[in-house]
Design a protein around this motif. Structure first.
Motif, short mmCIF file in Angstrom:
data_model
loop_
_atom_site.label_atom_id
_atom_site.label_comp_id
_atom_site.label_asym_id
_atom_site.label_seq_id
_atom_site.Cartn_x
_atom_site.Cartn_y
_atom_site.Cartn_z
N SER A 88 0.60 -1.30 -0.01
CA SER A 88 -0.02 -0.02 0.11
C SER A 88 0.76 1.12 -0.10
N GLN A 89 0.26 2.23 -0.27
CA GLN A 89 1.06 3.58 -0.29
C GLN A 89 1.44 3.96 1.27
N GLN A 90 0.42 3.65 2.10
CA GLN A 90 0.55 3.86 3.55
C GLN A 90 1.66 3.21 3.98
N ALA A 91 2.14 1.96 3.67
CA ALA A 91 3.24 1.24 4.09
C ALA A 91 4.68 2.08 3.49
N ASN B 263 4.72 5.33 2.86
CA ASN B 263 4.85 6.60 3.65
C ASN B 263 5.24 6.41 5.16
N THR B 264 5.08 5.40 5.72
CA THR B 264 5.26 5.09 6.99
C THR B 264 6.67 4.43 7.08
N SER C 68 7.44 1.39 6.49
CA SER C 68 7.22 0.13 6.97
C SER C 68 7.53 -1.19 6.14
#
Length: 169
Positions: free
Chosen positions: A77-80, A82-83, A85
């Motif tokens: 995911s893009q959130q992965a 961004n963070t 992770s």
């Protein structure tokens, strides 16, 4: 008189850890179905092309194209991203003892490969006419000497690819 009384507390296995036994089979089916659905959208890598071009008598150009055929990106995911992770994909090439790298790096980080999710209409308003290929990575080296090289791509949640490639006259 109160009537029959049950003594002994909770049946831990079928109250706290699992649904009551009469609902257990359906619950297991639903959990299995959601796991299989997630597996269907996970990143799925393929080596799309391995191309060896003879530049001169003992000099070869090696091009490796990798494609993510899954729905999600190799990051998940893009959130992965961004963070932070997930780590960036790592590309490696190992040469035979008699070979020398003339262009390119033996090991480097690459960008994550997007998945088919990026090609949905709401991501791209000109969906039918756009030619976007961020789901593919192309890696290139110039190598002196004949023999086998080993290509490795480690794509985190997308998995890993490895191939032995022969450079011969």
């Amino acid at each position: 008189h109160l009537g029959p009384v049950e003594i002994g507390g909770w049946k831990w296995k079928f109250v706290m850890q699992n649904p009551p036994e009469k609902f257990l089979q359906e619950e297991c089916r639903l959990v299995c179905q959601s796991t299989l659905s997630f597996a269907k959208v996970s990143p799925f890598l393929k080596m799309k092309e391995v191309k060896v071009e003879k530049v001169s008598s003992d000099l070869f150009r090696l091009i490796v194209r990798v494609q993510n055929q899954g729905f999600l990106s190799t990051a998940g995911s893009q959130q992965a991203i961004n963070t932070a992770s997930v780590k960036k994909p790592k590309i490696k090439i190992k040469l035979s003892a008699n070979q020398k790298l003339k262009m390119g790096l033996p090991e480097f980080e690459s960008e994550h490969l997007t998945g088919r999710s990026l090609h949905l209409p709401w991501h791209n308003p000109i969906w039918t006419s756009a030619r976007e290929n961020s789901h593919e990575g192309q890696y290139e080296w110039l190598i002196a000497g004949q023999g086998a090289v080993i290509f490795q791509g480690e794509f985190g949640r997308g998995g890993a690819l490895k191939a032995e490639i022969s450079l011969q006259n």
